[in-house]
Write a protein that holds these residues in place. Structure first.
Motif, PDB file in Angstrom:
ATOM      1  N   LEU A 153       0.822  -1.208   0.000  1.00 15.95           N
ATOM      2  CA  LEU A 153       0.000   0.000   0.000  1.00 15.95           C
ATOM      3  C   LEU A 153       0.856   1.258   0.000  1.00 15.95           C
ATOM      4  O   LEU A 153       0.620   2.210  -0.770  1.00 15.95           O
ATOM      5  CB  LEU A 153      -0.923  -0.016   1.219  1.00 15.95           C
ATOM      6  CG  LEU A 153      -1.759   1.230   1.492  1.00 15.95           C
ATOM      7  CD1 LEU A 153      -2.693   1.526   0.332  1.00 15.95           C
ATOM      8  CD2 LEU A 153      -2.547   1.057   2.786  1.00 15.95           C
ATOM      9  N   LEU A 154       1.865   1.282   0.860  1.00 17.30           N
ATOM     10  CA  LEU A 154       2.751   2.450   0.924  1.00 17.30           C
ATOM     11  C   LEU A 154       3.487   2.649  -0.400  1.00 17.30           C
ATOM     12  O   LEU A 154       3.687   3.784  -0.855  1.00 17.30           O
ATOM     13  CB  LEU A 154       3.752   2.282   2.066  1.00 17.30           C
ATOM     14  CG  LEU A 154       3.186   2.380   3.485  1.00 17.30           C
ATOM     15  CD1 LEU A 154       4.212   1.879   4.497  1.00 17.30           C
ATOM     16  CD2 LEU A 154       2.773   3.807   3.811  1.00 17.30           C
ATOM     17  N   HIS A 155       3.877   1.548  -1.021  1.00 16.11           N
ATOM     18  CA  HIS A 155       4.634   1.655  -2.271  1.00 16.11           C
ATOM     19  C   HIS A 155       3.738   2.148  -3.405  1.00 16.11           C
ATOM     20  O   HIS A 155       4.201   2.881  -4.292  1.00 16.11           O
ATOM     21  CB  HIS A 155       5.250   0.302  -2.620  1.00 16.11           C
ATOM     22  CG  HIS A 155       6.416   0.405  -3.553  1.00 16.11           C
ATOM     23  ND1 HIS A 155       7.625   0.912  -3.167  1.00 16.11           N
ATOM     24  CD2 HIS A 155       6.547   0.079  -4.872  1.00 16.11           C
ATOM     25  CE1 HIS A 155       8.473   0.889  -4.185  1.00 16.11           C
ATOM     26  NE2 HIS A 155       7.828   0.396  -5.242  1.00 16.11           N
ATOM     27  N   GLU A 156       2.478   1.761  -3.393  1.00 15.47           N
ATOM     28  CA  GLU A 156       1.542   2.284  -4.387  1.00 15.47           C
ATOM     29  C   GLU A 156       1.330   3.786  -4.188  1.00 15.47           C
ATOM     30  O   GLU A 156       1.171   4.536  -5.155  1.00 15.47           O
ATOM     31  CB  GLU A 156       0.201   1.552  -4.282  1.00 15.47           C
ATOM     32  CG  GLU A 156       0.241   0.110  -4.745  1.00 15.47           C
ATOM     33  CD  GLU A 156      -1.056  -0.617  -4.447  1.00 15.47           C
ATOM     34  OE1 GLU A 156      -1.952  -0.002  -3.810  1.00 15.47           O
ATOM     35  OE2 GLU A 156      -1.189  -1.791  -4.842  1.00 15.47           O
ATOM     36  N   HIS A 157       1.342   4.210  -2.927  1.00 16.22           N
ATOM     37  CA  HIS A 157       1.104   5.628  -2.629  1.00 16.22           C
ATOM     38  C   HIS A 157       2.316   6.483  -2.991  1.00 16.22           C
ATOM     39  O   HIS A 157       2.169   7.561  -3.596  1.00 16.22           O
ATOM     40  CB  HIS A 157       0.781   5.786  -1.139  1.00 16.22           C
ATOM     41  CG  HIS A 157       0.509   7.192  -0.720  1.00 16.22           C
ATOM     42  ND1 HIS A 157      -0.659   7.845  -1.014  1.00 16.22           N
ATOM     43  CD2 HIS A 157       1.283   8.078  -0.028  1.00 16.22           C
ATOM     44  CE1 HIS A 157      -0.616   9.074  -0.522  1.00 16.22           C
ATOM     45  NE2 HIS A 157       0.555   9.249   0.081  1.00 16.22           N
ATOM     46  N   ALA A 158       3.508   6.021  -2.620  1.00 16.96           N
ATOM     47  CA  ALA A 158       4.731   6.781  -2.886  1.00 16.96           C
ATOM     48  C   ALA A 158       5.904   5.805  -2.886  1.00 16.96           C
ATOM     49  O   ALA A 158       6.392   5.425  -1.815  1.00 16.96           O
ATOM     50  CB  ALA A 158       4.944   7.872  -1.835  1.00 16.96           C
ATOM     51  N   PRO A 432      -8.053   0.161  -3.166  1.00 14.52           N
ATOM     52  CA  PRO A 432      -8.457  -0.861  -2.181  1.00 14.52           C
ATOM     53  C   PRO A 432      -7.297  -1.779  -1.852  1.00 14.52           C
ATOM     54  O   PRO A 432      -6.457  -2.060  -2.701  1.00 14.52           O
ATOM     55  CB  PRO A 432      -9.589  -1.617  -2.891  1.00 14.52           C
ATOM     56  CG  PRO A 432      -9.372  -1.365  -4.349  1.00 14.52           C
ATOM     57  CD  PRO A 432      -8.782   0.023  -4.435  1.00 14.52           C
ATOM     58  N   THR A 433      -7.255  -2.200  -0.604  1.00 18.42           N
ATOM     59  CA  THR A 433      -6.162  -3.058  -0.142  1.00 18.42           C
ATOM     60  C   THR A 433      -6.709  -4.261   0.560  1.00 18.42           C
ATOM     61  O   THR A 433      -7.856  -4.310   0.986  1.00 18.42           O
ATOM     62  CB  THR A 433      -5.260  -2.288   0.829  1.00 18.42           C
ATOM     63  OG1 THR A 433      -6.041  -1.944   1.987  1.00 18.42           O
ATOM     64  CG2 THR A 433      -4.718  -1.019   0.197  1.00 18.42           C
ATOM     65  N   THR A 434      -5.861  -5.226   0.681  1.00 21.16           N
ATOM     66  CA  THR A 434      -6.201  -6.416   1.453  1.00 21.16           C
ATOM     67  C   THR A 434      -5.252  -6.516   2.613  1.00 21.16           C
ATOM     68  O   THR A 434      -4.074  -6.188   2.499  1.00 21.16           O
ATOM     69  CB  THR A 434      -6.096  -7.696   0.592  1.00 21.16           C
ATOM     70  OG1 THR A 434      -4.781  -7.786   0.085  1.00 21.16           O
ATOM     71  CG2 THR A 434      -7.098  -7.642  -0.549  1.00 21.16           C
TER      72      THR A 434
END
Length: 438
Positions: A153-158, A432-434
């Motif tokens: 999730l963090l890597h998708e964000h930045a 969306p995340t799991t």
């Protein structure tokens, strides 16, 4: 056990208890965090410093800077103490509190948890958008899937090139360890894991059935579960009676304390914490401890300082200041959302439980473990003044908790102003995340 940095073995760090959670039957209960079990505040501070030392020794970790993220609610103070020992780092912990006007930047879930949703709500979202390493801090890794989901999730964000996961206990099986290498290759990043103890915990396939049988065998004669909640852990009906044999007709005095608090100082890392915040807190801890000590019935006796759920760090620092400023024995722990089954037998970690409507939202249940009459001369409850947006009152009445505790010892209720960032626009929804088990 494949690694033991402290040298005291697994038993020195954790005990074992049974959850009231259909997703997972067992709980590794930390003996050093001050969440479910009371500890000397110096112990809780020291394990964070030890864990930070492992992070600093990771090749390539910068001498200054980086972002540290702790998981609520158990690791909020642990993550904070890790950040304290990493020069120039910024600290942020996840939260389950919903705040009006302050939308989360990121959201994820832990499917196994009794309270599965977490949010990251930094006052300055830019701290998540740098290319500096991120350190994720948790008390234990059982499968590591929560950490993996968070990194994704963090890597998708930045995107950035380096992630570290720091835990007191790393109990991942071999396959789960390989999943970290697989994600690193997939994202093209480096992922390091450090822990004070690395061990394999084998859980029998029939653990849920065996746990249910043990809980039934040790349930009260009334048929009410000792944790005082339904299996989902969310029904506060009838909560408020003493559990685990702690009933006592004596009622202690209650003192209410609202000390001076510096303007602009957060009550913790929910919205971010810098080294400057740490220095401001340090400047005021002496006055806070003096004010608390003046309310104690026995300043040289046995005192418990009790944080509340994810609000753990400031109470721990107050406890440490009390312990270092005079005679007597000071212990620190926190209330928790975790519904754990108490059994009063030797060798079991959770011997007794008190359950009550949560101070910040009385529609749900909170708990405190191993607190009872005669164990302390004074109990200091440290609350923050905030409340969930759906709470029936601006600051929910903590009398359910106080009513329970005053049967155990005189109580001081210390209220710290809850930090409220300025409202900001609602961002576009995150992908969306799991989530999954730790």
């Amino acid at each position: 056990m494949s690694a033991d940095v402290p040298g005291g073995g697994l038993h020195a760090l954790v005990g074992l208890a049974l959850r009231r959670n259909p997703r997972r039957a067992h709980l590794l209960v930390s003996r050093v965090l001050g969440k479910h079990l009371p500890v000397a505040p110096s112990t809780a501070l020291a394990v964070g410093a030890d864990l930070a030392g492992l992070v600093r020794n990771v090749p390539g970790y910068p001498a200054a800077g980086g972002l540290v993220i702790g998981y609520c609610e158990t690791a909020t103070a642990l993550g904070h103490t890790v950040a304290d020992s990493l020069p120039g780092s910024h600290y942020l912990h996840t939260t389950r509190r919903d705040l009006a006007g302050v939308p989360p930047v990121l959201e994820f879930t832990e499917s196994h948890s009794h309270a599965s949703h977490h949010w990251l709500v930094p006052e300055d979202p830019a701290i998540l958008a740098t290319d500096q390493p991120i350190v994720l801090v948790d008390d234990e890794l059982s499968t590591g899937r929560t950490a993996l989901g968070t990194i994704r999730l963090l890597h998708e964000h930045a995107p950035r090139g380096h992630y570290l996961v720091a835990a007191l206990v790393d109990a991942r099986p071999t396959g789960a360890r390989a999943a970290f290498d697989d994600l690193a290759v997939e994202l093209g990043v480096r992922i390091d894991v450090v822990a004070l103890i690395a061990a394999t915990v084998t859980v029998p396939a029939e653990i849920a059935r065996r746990a249910a049988a043990i809980r039934a065998r040790h349930a009260p004669e009334t048929g009410v579960d000792p944790a005082g909640v339904d299996p989902a852990g969310v029904d506060p009906a009838g909560v408020g009676a003493e559990e685990g044999g702690l009933a006592d007709p004596a009622v202690g005095d209650v003192r209410w304390l609202s000390p001076a608090w510096p303007a602009g100082l957060p009550d913790g890392g929910r919205h971010g914490w810098t080294a400057g915040h740490g220095r401001l807190l340090a400047d005021h801890l002496g006055a806070l401890a003096t004010a608390v000590r003046a309310t104690l019935s026995r300043p040289g006796g046995r005192t418990l300082v009790l944080g509340t759920e994810e609000f753990m760090y400031v109470p721990m620092r107050i406890a440490a200041e009390l312990a270092g400023g005079g005679p007597g024995e000071v212990r620190y722990q926190s209330t928790t959302r975790s519904p754990v089954h108490p059994i009063d037998v030797d060798g079991y970690a959770i011997r007794a439980a008190l359950s009550f409507p949560a101070p910040d939202d009385p529609r749900r249940v909170s708990h405190v473990y191993n607190v009872g009459p005669g164990r302390y001369d004074d109990i200091v409850v440290v609350l923050d003044s905030g409340a969930d947006t759906g709470s029936p009152s601006a600051v929910a009445d903590p009398s359910g908790l106080v009513a329970q505790l005053r049967r155990c010892a005189p109580v001081t209720v210390l209220t710290i102003p809850s930090y409220q960032p300025a409202p900001r626009p609602v961002p576009r929804p995150a992908a969306p995340t799991t989530g999954a088990s730790r």
